[in-house]
Design an enzyme around this catalytic site. Structure first.
Site, PDB file in Angstrom:
ATOM      1  N   GLU A   1       9.985  16.300  14.953  1.00  0.00           N
ATOM      2  CA  GLU A   1      10.657  16.114  13.670  1.00  0.00           C
ATOM      3  C   GLU A   1      10.187  17.190  12.691  1.00  0.00           C
ATOM      4  OE1 GLU A   1      11.780  12.276  10.864  1.00  0.00           O
ATOM      5  OE2 GLU A   1       9.872  12.297  11.932  1.00  0.00           O
TER       6      GLU A   1
ATOM      7  N   GLU B   1       9.748   1.215  10.779  1.00  0.00           N
ATOM      8  CA  GLU B   1      10.750   2.253  10.563  1.00  0.00           C
ATOM      9  C   GLU B   1      10.014   3.571  10.760  1.00  0.00           C
ATOM     10  OE1 GLU B   1      12.808   5.004   9.870  1.00  0.00           O
ATOM     11  OE2 GLU B   1      12.355   4.730   7.745  1.00  0.00           O
TER      12      GLU B   1
ATOM     13  N   CYS C   1      13.421  10.810   7.299  1.00  0.00           N
ATOM     14  CA  CYS C   1      13.548  10.460   8.711  1.00  0.00           C
ATOM     15  C   CYS C   1      14.999  10.515   9.155  1.00  0.00           C
ATOM     16  CB  CYS C   1      12.955   9.078   8.966  1.00  0.00           C
ATOM     17  SG  CYS C   1      13.672   7.781   7.946  1.00  0.00           S
TER      18      CYS C   1
ATOM     19  N   LYS D   1       0.853  -1.186   0.000  1.00  0.00           N
ATOM     20  CA  LYS D   1       0.000   0.000   0.000  1.00  0.00           C
ATOM     21  C   LYS D   1       0.890   1.237   0.000  1.00  0.00           C
ATOM     22  CE  LYS D   1      -1.534   2.449   3.179  1.00  0.00           C
ATOM     23  NZ  LYS D   1      -1.180   3.723   2.456  1.00  0.00           N
TER      24      LYS D   1
END
Length: 490
Positions: A391, A260, A294, A184
Site C-alpha cells: 500500500e 478496518e 485505505c 485512543k
C-alpha cells in the site's frame, strides 16, 4: 499580519485525558508533542497516557455501562443529534484543526467534517430502530423472543489520516447501541478527537460514556486495556500487521472485534470507458487526502488500447496541482504525515523506475521544512514492482496495462487485500460481471469515491473484519439474545 485563529483554536483544544467526565493529566505527568507536518513546528503538548491511565479510562467506561445501556434510545439519539449540530456550527474550526495536525488541504478537511458529521446524524436515527423479533416456534410449542443488547465497554483505536471521521464512525454506533467507550486516537493527530470529546460533553453526554486517552505508548496501553476482562469489544482502523497483533491479543478475552485494515485498491479502466469521467474519478480515488487513505486507488489497471491516452490525460491534470501547506486556499497536495511517509513513497517509486517503469511526473522528495512529496505519475509499471504489492499511502499514481477482462480480474485480485475496487466501463453486463468477480468488500462502478455514512464500509481477506456505517454498523456493537417461553395458550 499573522492569522490569530489557529492560536485561538489550539488554545480551545483540551490538552489532558478525558476520563469519567473530567479532564486530567497523565498519571506520570508526561506529555507528547503534536506537530504540524507542513512545518515541523509543535502545535500543542497533550497528556501522554500510561497503561494505568488506560485502565482508569476503562474503569470509567465500565462504571457507566449499565446506566448508559438503560438510557432510552430516543435520549441517546438526541445527544448524538445535538453533537452533530454543534459540530456543524464549528465546522470551520474543526476543519482547520485537522489541517493543522494532519496536513490535508483545507477544502478536503471541510469535506471530512461533512462526512464525519454524517455518522453522528445517521446513528442518531438508528438508535431508536434497534429491534428484535417475536414468533411462534416451528413446532407450535412455545414463543421465541429475540432481543438485541449493548455488547458492553468498547475500546476504539483510530488512525491519523481521518482524525474526525474515523472517530465518529466508531463512537456514534457504539453510543447509539448503548455502549460506553475508551477512544485512543493516533499519536500524530489526537487534537481533533479531544475537541470532539468536548463537543460530545457539551451535547449532554453523561460522564464516563466516552473516555479519551492520548499516548505515545500505544502498545502497552492497548495491551493493558485489551487484557482486562471488563472489555467486551475492540474496534481498530490501521495497518494489517498491527491488526493481526491486536486480534491475537483479543483472542484471550474472546472479544468482539471490528478490523478496518490495509488496502491495495485496483482502479480498472476498460477500453469502452468514458475517459473524461475516468480521469476525474482517478484524481478523486488517488489524490484525495494526499493519497493517504485505505480506499485510495493503488494500482491503475488500464486496457492497453487506451493506456497511453489515459496516462497523458492524467499527467496533464496532475501537473496542474499546487503543493504547499494545507491551510493555503487552492492547495491540492499538502504535506504527508511525516518524513517516514515521504521516504516510503520515494523508495517505492525508485524501485518501480529501477525495474523499468516510466516516470511521467514528480518522483523526487521536496526539501523541507515540512514532509512533502509531489504528486507522481508512473506508467508501464512492471508486475514485480513493490508498489503494486504494498500500500503506497502517498500521492503516486501507477499505471499498469492489461489486455482483456480476464487479465484485468487476475491482476486486480492478485493481492492479499480486498477493501475496495473501482471499475470504469459503459458496458452494463461487464459492470455486473466485475461486481461478481472482484474480491473486494466495496466497489465504485464509474465512481471514484464510495464512502458514505449510510453504507457498510469494510473489506474482505486481509483488509479486515466487520462493517462500519449503514444499518450494519450498529450491529457490530450489539449482542443477540434468544429466549423461549411456553405456549401461552397451552
Amino acid at each position: 499580519m499573522t492569522d490569530p485563529r489557529p492560536t485561538q483554536l489550539l488554545e480551545a483544544v483540551p490538552d489532558r485525558l478525558h476520563i469519567a467526565g473530567r479532564w486530567r493529566p497523565a498519571a506520570g505527568g508526561a506529555t507528547l508533542a503534536v506537530t504540524d507536518p507542513a512545518t515541523g513546528d509543535v502545535l500543542k503538548n497533550v497528556a501522554d497516557a500510561t497503561p494505568d491511565d488506560g485502565l482508569a479510562a476503562l474503569t470509567a467506561a465500565a462504571d457507566a455501562a449499565a446506566r448508559w445501556a438503560r438510557t432510552a434510545p430516543r435520549e441517546r439519539a438526541e445527544i448524538l443529534r445535538r453533537a452533530f449540530d454543534l459540530l456543524m456550527e464549528r465546522k470551520e474550526d474543526v476543519a482547520l484543526l485537522m489541517t493543522l495536525e494532519m496536513g490535508k488541504p483545507l477544502d478536503q478537511s471541510r469535506g471530512e467534517v461533512a462526512y464525519g458529521g454524517e455518522f453522528l446524524r445517521w446513528f442518531s436515527e438508528e438508535a431508536p430502530r434497534v429491534t428484535g423479533r417475536y414468533g411462534i416456534s416451528p413446532e407450535g410449542t412455545g414463543r421465541m423472543i429475540v432481543t438485541r443488547h449493548p455488547v458492553g465497554p468498547c475500546y476504539l483505536i483510530t488512525p491519523w489520516n481521518f482524525p474526525l471521521a474515523m472517530a465518529t464512525r466508531k463512537i456514534a454506533p457504539a453510543l447509539a447501541a448503548g455502549c460506553t467507550v475508551v477512544v485512543k486516537p493516533a499519536e500524530a493527530t489526537p487534537l481533533t478527537t479531544l475537541y470532539l470529546a468536548r463537543i460530545l460533553a457539551e451535547a449532554g453526554l453523561p460522564a464516563g460514556v466516552v473516555n479519551v486517552v492520548t499516548t505515545s505508548s500505544p502498545g502497552p496501553v492497548s495491551e493493558a486495556i485489551i487484557a482486562d476482562p471488563r472489555l467486551r469489544k475492540l474496534s481498530f482502523t490501521g495497518s494489517t500487521p498491527v491488526g493481526r497483533t491486536l486480534l491475537k491479543q483479543a483472542a484471550g478475552g474472546i472479544l468482539r472485534t471490528s478490523m478496518e485494515l490495509g488496502g491495495n485498491a485496483p482502479f480498472v479502466v476498460f477500453d469502452d470507458a468514458d475517459l473524461d469521467q475516468a480521469v476525474e474519478g482517478a484524481l478523486a480515488a488517488k489524490f484525495r487526502n494526499i493519497g493517504q487513505a485505505c480506499t485510495a486507488a493503488n494500482r491503475f489497471l488500464v486496457h492497453r488500447s487506451v493506456a497511453e491516452e489515459f496516462t497523458e490525460r492524467v499527467t496533464k491534470r496532475v501537473a496542474e496541482f499546487r503543493m504547499g501547506p494545507g491551510t493555503q486556499e487552492g492547495v491540492t497536495i499538502g504535506p504527508l504525515i511525516d518524513d517516514a511517509a515521504v521516504t516510503k513513497s520515494a523508495t517505492l517509486v525508485r524501485d518501480a523506475v529501477d525495474r523499468g517503469a516510466h516516470l511521467r511526473l514528480g518522483g523526487e522528495p521536496v526539501a523541507g521544512p515540512g514532509s512533502y512529496y509531489p504528486a507522481t505519475v508512473l506508467s508501464d509499471v512492471p508486475p514485480s514492482s513493490e508498489l503494486l504489492r504494498e500500500e503506497i499511502f502517498g500521492p503516486v499514481l501507477a499505471v499498469v496495462p492489461f489486455d482483456d477482462e480476464d487479465d484485468a480480474v487476475r491482476l486486480a485480485n492478485a493481492t492479499e487485500y480486498g477493501l475496495v475496487s473501482y471499475v470504469w466501463t459503459q458496458d452494463l453486463a461487464r459492470g455486473q460481471r466485475m461486481i461478481e468477480r472482484l474480491a473486494t468488500g466495496m466497489m465504485g462502478l464509474n465512481m471514484g469515491v464510495v464512502s458514505n455514512a449510510a453504507a457498510p464500509f469494510g473489506g474482505w481477506k486481509a483488509s479486515g473484519l466487520g462493517r462500519e456505517g449503514g444499518a450494519e454498523g450498529i450491529a457490530e456493537y450489539l449482542e443477540t439474545k434468544y429466549t423461549l417461553t411456553p405456549d401461552p395458550f397451552a
